[in-house]
Structure formats: structure tokens, C-alpha cells
Design an enzyme around this catalytic site. Structure first.
Site, PDB file in Angstrom:
ATOM      1  N   GLY A 125      19.311  52.763 -56.015  1.00  0.00           N
ATOM      2  CA  GLY A 125      20.594  52.968 -56.679  1.00  0.00           C
ATOM      3  C   GLY A 125      21.733  52.194 -56.049  1.00  0.00           C
ATOM      4  CB  ILE A 126      23.376  49.234 -56.033  1.00  0.00           C
ATOM      5  CG1 ILE A 126      22.409  49.122 -54.840  1.00  0.00           C
ATOM      6  CG2 ILE A 126      24.720  48.552 -55.709  1.00  0.00           C
ATOM      7  CD1 ILE A 126      22.102  47.696 -54.409  1.00  0.00           C
ATOM      8  N   GLY A 127      25.690  51.509 -57.245  1.00  0.00           N
ATOM      9  CA  GLY A 127      26.802  51.524 -58.197  1.00  0.00           C
ATOM     10  C   GLY A 127      26.742  52.616 -59.241  1.00  0.00           C
ATOM     11  CB  CYS A 182      29.767  54.652 -56.849  1.00  0.00           C
ATOM     12  SG  CYS A 182      29.306  52.998 -56.429  1.00  0.00           S
ATOM     13  NE  ARG A 241      26.509  55.237 -48.368  1.00  0.00           N
ATOM     14  CZ  ARG A 241      26.401  54.855 -49.630  1.00  0.00           C
ATOM     15  NH1 ARG A 241      27.314  54.106 -50.184  1.00  0.00           N
ATOM     16  NH2 ARG A 241      25.340  55.207 -50.333  1.00  0.00           N
ATOM     17  N   GLY A 262      24.175  65.639 -79.406  1.00  0.00           N
ATOM     18  CA  GLY A 262      25.064  66.730 -79.011  1.00  0.00           C
ATOM     19  C   GLY A 262      25.358  67.598 -80.222  1.00  0.00           C
TER      20      GLY A 262
HETATM   21  P1  IMP Z   1      26.377  61.191 -57.417  1.00  0.00           P
HETATM   22  O1  IMP Z   1      25.250  62.163 -57.287  1.00  0.00           O
HETATM   23  O2  IMP Z   1      26.406  60.504 -58.759  1.00  0.00           O
HETATM   24  O3  IMP Z   1      27.701  61.777 -57.071  1.00  0.00           O
HETATM   25  O4  IMP Z   1      26.087  60.008 -56.379  1.00  0.00           O
HETATM   26  C1  IMP Z   1      25.901  60.223 -55.006  1.00  0.00           C
HETATM   27  C2  IMP Z   1      25.490  58.922 -54.346  1.00  0.00           C
HETATM   28  O5  IMP Z   1      26.531  57.945 -54.456  1.00  0.00           O
HETATM   29  C3  IMP Z   1      25.252  59.005 -52.861  1.00  0.00           C
HETATM   30  O6  IMP Z   1      24.000  59.532 -52.514  1.00  0.00           O
HETATM   31  C4  IMP Z   1      25.395  57.560 -52.417  1.00  0.00           C
HETATM   32  O7  IMP Z   1      24.224  56.809 -52.621  1.00  0.00           O
HETATM   33  C5  IMP Z   1      26.448  57.040 -53.366  1.00  0.00           C
HETATM   34  N1  IMP Z   1      27.787  56.978 -52.748  1.00  0.00           N
HETATM   35  C6  IMP Z   1      28.374  57.858 -51.920  1.00  0.00           C
HETATM   36  N2  IMP Z   1      29.653  57.488 -51.628  1.00  0.00           N
HETATM   37  C7  IMP Z   1      29.852  56.339 -52.274  1.00  0.00           C
HETATM   38  C8  IMP Z   1      30.983  55.470 -52.366  1.00  0.00           C
HETATM   39  O8  IMP Z   1      32.074  55.704 -51.846  1.00  0.00           O
HETATM   40  N3  IMP Z   1      30.788  54.337 -53.101  1.00  0.00           N
HETATM   41  C9  IMP Z   1      29.606  54.054 -53.709  1.00  0.00           C
HETATM   42  N4  IMP Z   1      28.555  54.879 -53.702  1.00  0.00           N
HETATM   43  C10 IMP Z   1      28.670  56.001 -52.979  1.00  0.00           C
END
Ligand code: IMP
Length: 502
Positions: free
Chosen positions: A312-314, A319, A418, A487
Site C-alpha cells: 500500500g502506498i497512498g 495519506c 518513515r 447503495g
Molecule cells: P487507514 O487505515 O486508511 O487509515 O490507513 C492507515 C495506513 O496509512 C497506515 O498503516 C500507514 O501505512 C499509512 N499512513 C499512516 N500515516 C500516514 C501518513 O501520514 N501519510 C501516508 N500514509 C500514512
């Protein structure tokens, strides 16, 4: 010329599962959600398996020791955030490993100088009415007294009244020493009709409370994730900079598994970090790595020796990496690509390296989709940040309770490791935001509901286990118009309609 992918990358919301045959034994009660956490050889058992496919994100706003205990009780694992000093992270790990079920570290503490106004404000934030009055207002400070709802009447007292003037002082309290067992503590609570029993050390320092209301929930949970000494399991995030000091401290504290926390894992720094672990600990210390978004990145980390690989990126809710740097990939496409590479690697080497879809889970069904697409477990940040057990403040905004939730790449977290790409320069831009999420209650209730939905969907697909789901799932892309159809539509919703889709 640059490489161009033939297909656009997709998110979970663009897919649905198509049901398969559901046999008579395919009922939610028969579903097992057990899943491997770390790599294993064909025919062998993984050294650690999760009882539910959920882990909590390596984030200040999500995973501290309290979250770790709550999640391990339900069968998952937390990765305690690494963007804090080595000492305080190791102390959190130690608290989980030393946790005695039913003995709770006080989260509502006041100093003797506090006033009734402070009591009311604290109650608003924590939702708890039993507060410890300690020297310095510390959770383990010398106990001077306790304040409960019975000690004050808001209508008759000035908000400036000092707590020392209305608390129940230490001399009048019934307390127990640290040697007390849970059974003995419960007996004292019943014999003296108490709501809370403070446990103190020989110097009158507060160690824990045992609460009457927790009695029922103390009965053992069949899913709890325990080590071979019957202690809760816990993970911890590390970075690729100070690992030579941080890892030994975490291992000493009893950590069960590590994970390199980085927004981009296809790097030489990750390889060196894993190599260091293997040279110093062999296979005794388990370490996950990531994040990657394609098969090439997966293979790199698998060959480097990672025990699991995160995807996962982005895609994370907080994020802004894609907007800031223009890197990333739709989370569903990334998961599918990495899962294929994992299966191929298994075929070639006989080594199964579990993969974890990290970030971007919004609806419960996204979890089932991530599993069906090949993920072995999911990492969730926003999901867990909404619960009582997350380490952030609960605040009333426009008549609704919210919890704070901020990214590790935000200015607030200051977790520059990070996003570190080597060199001495610290980052000058942010990749995450500071936000609020709607407060959702206890972890236990929410996880139970999410898992119930997951099990029902698995039965619709004719699957009783996660590997079976991965083999049998039929997955379809959906058009934008059919998403609208999915929905409630063309009806006027009554205000009382519950929204269970979170
Ligand atoms: P969520 O479950 O969609 O809120 O995503 C959580 C994930 O976002 C975390 O496990 C990280 O991999 C990622 N993440 C955490 N903090 C940041 C940030 O500030 N920027 C980008 N990704 C982040």
C-alpha cells in the site's frame, strides 16, 4: 522509454464478490478466520498465526499498549508505533507482556491542585467517572485519593473547588497490594460493594484499578492471541535508522514481531535492516517489511528475508502521498499483483510469505475483498482510531463525539524516519493530515460486527476458511453506475436508519 501499465489501477470500492454455492455446513459459526502472520515452509506450521485477520496500524493515533491488549483479546495484533523514544516504545511493549487481565492502568488522573472543573473536563474526554488523585497527576504516582460521581454535586459546588476538598482520601479507601490475584480482588470488590479497587505498591504508588463493571468481560475470550507463556502477543514498528539500538530494547521487552514502518519499502535500507536482524538473531526475531505495490517490490523483500510483506502506498485515509509525490497505486490492484507474486514465489521456493493489505479500508466488505484478492491479513488505522481504546482524545464537535486521527507523515507526528531516503536532510514537506473521525464505541463490539459480516460473505462465497475464500472467490469490477445501484437509492431515508457500513 518509461514502462506503462496496460490497465488503470483500482480501489476496493470498484469490485464486488459474486456468490458461489453455499453448502448446508457453510454457516458463519463454522468459519475460521485463522491466518498466518509470518512466513513458513510448505507443509510446516507458521511460527505465529493470527486468530482474526486484523492488525492495527503503526501510528501514534492508533497503536499503544491499551490498543494492543484490546486487539490481542479479540485475536489480532497491534504494532506499537515507533515514532517515539526507544525507552517509551519498549515500556509499552513491556506493559502488554506484563498485562494482567482485569488489572487496568488508570487513564483518568488528577493532581491535588486540580478543581471540579478539571474533573468534569476529564470525564468529558475519557468518558470515565472514576479518577485517581495522585502526586503529579501521574497514572502510577503516589495515590492521594479517588474521585467518583458520588463525591461531588455540580449544582451545589463551585467549579473552582479543589479535588482535595471533596475526593475520598487515601486513608478512607480500601486498596489491595500488588500481590493480589484477580479472584481475590473480585472478592474484595463484592465484599465491600466497591465499584473500583485501587492496587498499590509498598510506597502507596497506584499500579492499577480493578473495576466491578469489567467482571463479565474478564471471562476468557476463545480467540485471544497468546504466546507460549499465556501473555498477550504484541508487535512493534521500527525504522531503518536506529534499528541496532531499538530492536534489542524491543526484544528485551518481549516483543513478538517487528515491522519496518515505511511509506516505500523497495529500498536498500530495508534489505540492510532485515540482514542485520538475521545476522544478530537468526530466525528467532520475526520482521515484516514494506510497503510495496507490485510483484517486483514483493520479490525484493521476500528475497531479503522478510517474514511478511505489507502492501500500500497512498491509500491511507489520512495519506496525501499521492498528491504530494505522485507515487502509489490503487490498493486493490496492488494487492492482486502482490498476491500473484507471493503465490509464484511459494511455487518456486516452497516458502509462503504472508502479505498484508495496509490502508484504504473504508467499509467492512473491503476487508473481505482484500482477503479474497489474496491478502492474508489487513492493517487498519482509521478503523481502530475510532474506538475507546485508541490513544487519542474524544471530543464533542457540533453535537457528535469525534476522535482525533493524524498521519505519521503529518507535521503533528513528526515521524520523518518513515519517509527517510537516506542522507542527513530531514523532510521539508508532509505526506499526511491531522483529522477527526466519528467516535464508534468499543473495539470489541465493532470488531465482532465486522467479523460477522465477513463470515456471512465468506459463506455466500462457499468458503469456511481464508485460503478457501482465496481459491473460490469470484470477483467482478463494477461500473460507476452500478455503484450507485449498490447503495440505498430512489427512496427517502428515515432519520433513524442505522449506518452500519463503516
Ligand atoms: P487507514 O487505515 O486508511 O487509515 O490507513 C492507515 C495506513 O496509512 C497506515 O498503516 C500507514 O501505512 C499509512 N499512513 C499512516 N500515516 C500516514 C501518513 O501520514 N501519510 C501516508 N500514509 C500514512
Amino acid at each position: 522509454m518509461a514502462y506503462f501499465y496496460d490497465e488503470p489501477s483500482h480501489t476496493f470500492s470498484e469490485y464486488l464478490l459474486v456468490p458461489g454455492y453455499t453448502g448446508p455446513d457453510c454457516i458463519p459459526d463454522n468459519v475460521s478466520l485463522k491466518t498466518p502472520l509470518v512466513k513458513y515452509r510448505r507443509g510446516e506450521e507458521p511460527a505465529i498465526s493470527l486468530n482474526i485477520p486484523m492488525v492495527s496500524a503503526i501510528m501514534q493515533a492508533v497503536s499503544d499498549d491499551k490498543m494492543a491488549v484490546a486487539l490481542a483479546k479479540e485475536g489480532g495484533i497491534s504494532f506499537i508505533y515507533g515514532s517515539q523514544s526507544i525507552e517509551s516504545q519498549a515500556a509499552m511493549v513491556k506493559r502488554v507482556k506484563n498485562y494482567k487481565a482485569g488489572f487496568v492502568t488508570s487513564d483518568s488522573n488528577l493532581s491535588a491542585q486540580a478543581t471540579l472543573a478539571d474533573v468534569l473536563a476529564l470525564k468529558e474526554t475519557t468518558g470515565h467517572s472514576t479518577m485517581a488523585v495522585t502526586e503529579g497527576g501521574q497514572p502510577n504516582g503516589k495515590l492521594l485519593g479517588i474521585v467518583t460521581g458520588r463525591d461531588y454535586r455540580v449544582s451545589r459546588m463551585s467549579p473552582d473547588t479543589k479535588v482535595v476538598d471533596f475526593m475520598t482520601p487515601y486513608e478512607k479507601l480500601i486498596t489491595a497490594p500488588k500481590s493480589v490475584t484477580l479472584k481475590e480482588a473480585n472478592d474484595i470488590i463484592w465484599d465491600h460493594k466497591l465499584n473500583a479497587l485501587p492496587i498499590v505498591d509498598e510506597n502507596q504508588n497506584l499500579l492499577y484499578f480493578v473495576f466491578r463493571k469489567d467482571y463479565e468481560s474478564r471471562k476468557s475470550n476463545p480467540n485471544e492471541l497468546l504466546d507460549d507463556k499465556k501473555r498477550y502477543m504484541v508487535g512493534a514498528g521500527i525504522n531503518t535508522r536506529d534499528y541496532a539500538e531499538r530492536i534489542p530494547a524491543l526484544v528485551d521487552a518481549g516483543v513478538d514481531v517487528l515491522c519496518i514502518d515505511s511509506s516505500e519499502g523497495y529500498t536498500e535500507w530495508q534489505r540492510q535492516t532485515i540482514k542485520w536482524v538475521r545476522e544478530n538473531y537468526g530466525d528467532r526475531v520475526k520482521i515484516g517489511a514494506g510497503n510495496v505495490v507490485d510483484g517486483e517490490g514483493f520479490r525484493f523483500l521476500a528475497e531479503a528475508g522478510a517474514d511478511f510483506v505489507k502492501i500500500g502506498i497512498g491509500g491511507g485515509s489520512i495519506c496525501i502521498t499521492r498528491e504530494t509525490k505522485g507515487i502509489g497505486r490503487g490498493q486493490a490492484t496492488a494487492t492482486i499483483d502482490v498476491a500473484r507474486a507471493r503465490d509464484q514465489y511459494f511455487e518456486e521456493t516452497g516458502i509462503y510469505v504472508p502479505i498484508c493489505s495496509d490502508g484504504g479500508i473504508v467499509y467492512d466488505y473491503h476487508m473481505t475483498l482484500a482477503l479474497a484478492m489474496g491478502s492474508d491479513f489487513m492493517m487498519l488505522g482509521r478503523y481502530f482510531s475510532r474506538f475507546d481504546e485508541s490513544p487519542t482524545r474524544k471530543i464533542m464537535i457540533n453535537g457528535t463525539y469525534m476522535k482525533e486521527y493524524w498521519g505519521e507523515g503529518s507535521a503533528r507526528a513528526r515521524n520523518w524516519q518513515r519517509y527517510d531516503l537516506g542522507g542527513d536532510k530531514k523532510l521539508s514537506f508532509v505526506e499526511g493530515v491531522d483529522s477527526y473521525v466519528p467516535y464508534a464505541g468499543s473495539l470489541k463490539d465493532n470488531v465482532a460486527l465486522s467479523l460477522s459480516k465477513m463470515k456471512h460473505t465468506m459463506c455466500n462465497c462457499g468458503a469456511l476458511t481464508i485460503p478457501e475464500l482465496q481459491k473460490k472467490a469470484k470477483i467482478t469490477l463494477v461500473s460507476a453506475t452500478s455503484i450507485v445501484e449498490g447503495g440505498a437509492h430512489d427512496v427517502l431515508l428515515k432519520e433513524s436508519t442505522p449506518n452500519q457500513n463503516q
